[in-house]
Design a protein around this motif. Structure first.
Motif, PDB file in Angstrom:
ATOM      1  N   LEU A  85       0.828  -1.209   0.000  1.00 19.54           N
ATOM      2  CA  LEU A  85       0.000   0.000   0.000  1.00 19.54           C
ATOM      3  C   LEU A  85       0.860   1.256   0.000  1.00 19.54           C
ATOM      4  O   LEU A  85       0.521   2.251  -0.664  1.00 19.54           O
ATOM      5  CB  LEU A  85      -0.938  -0.011   1.211  1.00 19.54           C
ATOM      6  N   ARG A  86       1.963   1.218   0.730  1.00 18.91           N
ATOM      7  CA  ARG A  86       2.873   2.373   0.724  1.00 18.91           C
ATOM      8  C   ARG A  86       3.437   2.609  -0.669  1.00 18.91           C
ATOM      9  O   ARG A  86       3.467   3.744  -1.167  1.00 18.91           O
ATOM     10  CB  ARG A  86       4.007   2.152   1.735  1.00 18.91           C
ATOM     11  N   ASP A  87       3.857   1.531  -1.321  1.00 19.73           N
ATOM     12  CA  ASP A  87       4.415   1.655  -2.668  1.00 19.73           C
ATOM     13  C   ASP A  87       3.345   2.082  -3.678  1.00 19.73           C
ATOM     14  O   ASP A  87       3.632   2.860  -4.606  1.00 19.73           O
ATOM     15  CB  ASP A  87       5.041   0.326  -3.107  1.00 19.73           C
ATOM     16  N   TYR A  88       2.141   1.589  -3.501  1.00 19.02           N
ATOM     17  CA  TYR A  88       1.026   1.939  -4.389  1.00 19.02           C
ATOM     18  C   TYR A  88       0.755   3.440  -4.320  1.00 19.02           C
ATOM     19  O   TYR A  88       0.587   4.112  -5.349  1.00 19.02           O
ATOM     20  CB  TYR A  88      -0.205   1.153  -3.955  1.00 19.02           C
ATOM     21  N   GLU A  89       0.726   3.954  -3.127  1.00 21.77           N
ATOM     22  CA  GLU A  89       0.495   5.381  -2.904  1.00 21.77           C
ATOM     23  C   GLU A  89       1.550   6.237  -3.610  1.00 21.77           C
ATOM     24  O   GLU A  89       1.230   7.243  -4.255  1.00 21.77           O
ATOM     25  CB  GLU A  89       0.501   5.634  -1.399  1.00 21.77           C
ATOM     26  N   LYS A  90       2.800   5.807  -3.501  1.00 21.92           N
ATOM     27  CA  LYS A  90       3.895   6.547  -4.142  1.00 21.92           C
ATOM     28  C   LYS A  90       3.854   6.394  -5.658  1.00 21.92           C
ATOM     29  O   LYS A  90       4.066   7.358  -6.396  1.00 21.92           O
ATOM     30  CB  LYS A  90       5.243   6.050  -3.606  1.00 21.92           C
ATOM     31  N   ARG A  91       3.583   5.189  -6.134  1.00 15.92           N
ATOM     32  CA  ARG A  91       3.605   4.917  -7.571  1.00 15.92           C
ATOM     33  C   ARG A  91       2.636   5.814  -8.329  1.00 15.92           C
ATOM     34  O   ARG A  91       2.952   6.346  -9.404  1.00 15.92           O
ATOM     35  CB  ARG A  91       3.254   3.445  -7.818  1.00 15.92           C
ATOM     36  N   TYR A  92       1.454   6.004  -7.772  1.00 13.67           N
ATOM     37  CA  TYR A  92       0.438   6.799  -8.449  1.00 13.67           C
ATOM     38  C   TYR A  92       0.378   8.235  -7.937  1.00 13.67           C
ATOM     39  O   TYR A  92      -0.528   8.980  -8.302  1.00 13.67           O
ATOM     40  CB  TYR A  92      -0.920   6.101  -8.339  1.00 13.67           C
ATOM     41  N   GLU A  93       1.345   8.605  -7.101  1.00 12.90           N
ATOM     42  CA  GLU A  93       1.468   9.972  -6.589  1.00 12.90           C
ATOM     43  C   GLU A  93       0.124  10.482  -6.069  1.00 12.90           C
ATOM     44  O   GLU A  93      -0.341  11.582  -6.416  1.00 12.90           O
ATOM     45  CB  GLU A  93       2.017  10.902  -7.682  1.00 12.90           C
ATOM     46  N   LEU A  94      -0.487   9.681  -5.239  1.00 14.37           N
ATOM     47  CA  LEU A  94      -1.798  10.023  -4.704  1.00 14.37           C
ATOM     48  C   LEU A  94      -1.661  11.118  -3.640  1.00 14.37           C
ATOM     49  O   LEU A  94      -0.784  11.029  -2.775  1.00 14.37           O
ATOM     50  CB  LEU A  94      -2.481   8.781  -4.129  1.00 14.37           C
ATOM     51  N   PRO A  95      -2.506  12.136  -3.687  1.00 13.58           N
ATOM     52  CA  PRO A  95      -2.377  13.292  -2.784  1.00 13.58           C
ATOM     53  C   PRO A  95      -2.946  13.023  -1.398  1.00 13.58           C
ATOM     54  O   PRO A  95      -4.005  13.530  -1.019  1.00 13.58           O
ATOM     55  CB  PRO A  95      -3.159  14.378  -3.519  1.00 13.58           C
ATOM     56  N   VAL A  96      -2.215  12.233  -0.626  1.00 10.01           N
ATOM     57  CA  VAL A  96      -2.658  11.878   0.717  1.00 10.01           C
ATOM     58  C   VAL A  96      -2.091  12.879   1.710  1.00 10.01           C
ATOM     59  O   VAL A  96      -0.889  13.159   1.714  1.00 10.01           O
ATOM     60  CB  VAL A  96      -2.204  10.460   1.097  1.00 10.01           C
ATOM     61  N   GLN A  97      -2.949  13.402   2.561  1.00  5.34           N
ATOM     62  CA  GLN A  97      -2.513  14.264   3.654  1.00  5.34           C
ATOM     63  C   GLN A  97      -2.761  13.536   4.962  1.00  5.34           C
ATOM     64  O   GLN A  97      -3.849  13.035   5.206  1.00  5.34           O
ATOM     65  CB  GLN A  97      -3.261  15.596   3.625  1.00  5.34           C
ATOM     66  N   ARG A  98      -1.745  13.467   5.802  1.00  7.64           N
ATOM     67  CA  ARG A  98      -1.863  12.777   7.087  1.00  7.64           C
ATOM     68  C   ARG A  98      -0.902  13.369   8.104  1.00  7.64           C
ATOM     69  O   ARG A  98       0.134  13.916   7.716  1.00  7.64           O
ATOM     70  CB  ARG A  98      -1.636  11.269   6.929  1.00  7.64           C
ATOM     71  N   PRO A  99      -1.190  13.231   9.375  1.00  3.05           N
ATOM     72  CA  PRO A  99      -2.474  12.760   9.907  1.00  3.05           C
ATOM     73  C   PRO A  99      -3.490  13.899   9.939  1.00  3.05           C
ATOM     74  O   PRO A  99      -3.232  14.979  10.474  1.00  3.05           O
ATOM     75  CB  PRO A  99      -2.120  12.306  11.325  1.00  3.05           C
ATOM     76  N   VAL A 100      -4.638  13.648   9.338  1.00  2.47           N
ATOM     77  CA  VAL A 100      -5.731  14.625   9.314  1.00  2.47           C
ATOM     78  C   VAL A 100      -6.991  13.919   9.806  1.00  2.47           C
ATOM     79  O   VAL A 100      -7.461  12.971   9.171  1.00  2.47           O
ATOM     80  CB  VAL A 100      -5.968  15.185   7.899  1.00  2.47           C
ATOM     81  N   HIS A 101      -7.528  14.381  10.906  1.00  4.09           N
ATOM     82  CA  HIS A 101      -8.707  13.748  11.506  1.00  4.09           C
ATOM     83  C   HIS A 101      -9.953  14.538  11.119  1.00  4.09           C
ATOM     84  O   HIS A 101     -10.099  15.704  11.479  1.00  4.09           O
ATOM     85  CB  HIS A 101      -8.570  13.702  13.030  1.00  4.09           C
ATOM     86  N   VAL A 102     -10.851  13.891  10.381  1.00  2.49           N
ATOM     87  CA  VAL A 102     -12.095  14.528   9.970  1.00  2.49           C
ATOM     88  C   VAL A 102     -13.105  14.444  11.107  1.00  2.49           C
ATOM     89  O   VAL A 102     -13.371  13.367  11.646  1.00  2.49           O
ATOM     90  CB  VAL A 102     -12.660  13.862   8.696  1.00  2.49           C
ATOM     91  N   THR A 103     -13.680  15.594  11.463  1.00  2.00           N
ATOM     92  CA  THR A 103     -14.632  15.642  12.576  1.00  2.00           C
ATOM     93  C   THR A 103     -16.084  15.671  12.121  1.00  2.00           C
ATOM     94  O   THR A 103     -16.978  15.325  12.892  1.00  2.00           O
ATOM     95  CB  THR A 103     -14.360  16.872  13.451  1.00  2.00           C
ATOM     96  N   GLY A 104     -16.333  16.083  10.875  1.00  4.35           N
ATOM     97  CA  GLY A 104     -17.716  16.123  10.412  1.00  4.35           C
ATOM     98  C   GLY A 104     -17.829  16.539   8.962  1.00  4.35           C
ATOM     99  O   GLY A 104     -16.982  17.261   8.435  1.00  4.35           O
ATOM    100  N   VAL A 105     -18.890  16.043   8.311  1.00  3.11           N
ATOM    101  CA  VAL A 105     -19.214  16.433   6.937  1.00  3.11           C
ATOM    102  C   VAL A 105     -20.576  17.122   6.976  1.00  3.11           C
ATOM    103  O   VAL A 105     -21.540  16.571   7.520  1.00  3.11           O
ATOM    104  CB  VAL A 105     -19.253  15.215   5.997  1.00  3.11           C
TER     105      VAL A 105
END
Length: 355
Positions: A85-105
């Motif tokens: 999963l780590r390599d997959y994320e890097k391979r496709y340059e996915l814009p992941v921001q962490r750690p970000v805790h969502v409190t509500g939508v």
């Protein structure tokens, strides 16, 4: 506090969130993946040491990239999945921001507003992909508060040697219960307890067949044909090699469910008792959906009604990876790709329609 606008916000950076990101990127959509965890891998870094996938690596892959085999292991362990999963994320340059805790939508006119502890995102669509690992379930049972030993859930269990020489009771007749019971059989004085007699799948059946069966059931239901029973018709437990080995040695025999806990163990309806130093509850999970509470979409069973992955009460929201109700086998690595693709396509149409 920052505020950013984008086309799509994906909540959760585990396997479902990454699969969604892959398809969103292929469709040219602007998006961000918000992950509450500090490191890649979703829930997999928190799994017990001996956990094994139900399928060989090549049949446990996300869209676009096959999982490479693990050396000397037909069924990969959790660490191998984390690396993938780590390599997959890097391979496709996915814009992941962490750690970000969502409190509500929240609804905000034509957009959805995603609140976090560090700011807010405004988006035309949201994909919720937070899974179930973070909301463990333990059933209510008499005397649970009186037990003086250790009580753990699947999420807390790590390795058998921590229970060496102890009396351990494992509760649960699914795959987690069977794998953890098999792990403990070598180290502890084990009692395995299940609500019904354990049903092992045939030794030659693994996750490949389960995915095909779940998909066939969903197709039959969608076409108005007779319910095939799906995966449940085959059995409950995949006999991965460690489970098979302990079962064949006669060390994996289940007792019926007890009726209450006592200060030093458990008691059955007929008055029989067993002492225990630890009870491990392998009793499942519930979907982690608290961040969607402001939308007021949850039904009586805690699920949100969906058409495919789209929430029926909020067409700008998609739910991905929580179980068959959000796509056949969508809580698995191999199964999440198709509903992720469908969700991304639906969102692309929505964005194009709104301009």
């Amino acid at each position: 506090m920052t505020e950013t606008t984008t086309q799509v916000v994906v909540i959760g950076g585990g396997q479902a969130g990454l699969a969604a990101g892959y398809h969103l990127r292929r469709l040219g959509l602007e998006f961000v993946i918000l992950d509450a965890q500090a490191e890649p891998g979703g829930a997999w870094p928190y799994a017990w040491d001996s956990l094994r996938l139900f399928s060989p690596a090549v049949y446990s892959s996300l869209p676009g990239r096959l999982m490479p085999p693990q050396v000397d292991e037909e069924y990969p362990d959790a660490g191998h999945v984390v690396t993938y999963l780590r390599d997959y994320e890097k391979r496709y340059e996915l814009p992941v921001q962490r750690p970000v805790h969502v409190t509500g939508v929240h609804r905000e006119g034509p957009l959805l507003r995603v609140e976090t502890r560090t700011g807010a995102w405004r988006a035309r669509a949201v994909i919720s992909a937070t899974g179930t690992w973070w909301r463990s379930f333990i059933p209510a049972i008499a005397g649970r508060g009186t037990f003086r030993g250790i009580q753990l859930h699947t999420v807390d269990y790590r390795r058998a040697r921590e229970f060496a020489g102890h009396r351990a009771i494992v509760v649960g007749g699914g795959n987690s219960g069977a794998q953890i019971a098999a792990d403990l059989a070598h180290e502890a004085e084990l009692t395995w307890v299940t609500r019904r007699r354990p049903r092992f799948l045939a030794d030659d059946i693994d996750g490949r067949a389960l995915f095909d069966t779940a998909t066939a059931r969903r197709r039959a239901l969608d076409e108005g044909r007779t319910d095939t029973g799906g995966v449940a018709s085959l059995g409950d437990i995949v006999a991965v090699p460690p489970v098979r080995e302990v079962r064949d040695r006669g060390l994996l025999k289940a007792a019926p469910m007890f009726t209450r806990l006592t200060p030093d163990g458990v008691e059955w309806a007929d008055g029989a008792r067993a002492q225990a130093d630890a009870i491990i509850w392998c009793t499942g999970f519930r979907p982690a959906l608290s961040h969607l509470a402001p939308l007021q979409l949850r039904g009586s069973r805690g699920h949100i009604a969906t058409t495919g992955t789209r929430a029926m009460g909020e067409p700008r929201l998609h739910l991905l990876g929580y179980g068959d109700w959000t796509g056949p086998a969508s809580a698995t690595l191999i199964g999440v790709g198709r509903p992720a693709r469908d969700a991304a396509r639906d969102i692309a149409e929505l964005v194009a329609e709104k301009g």
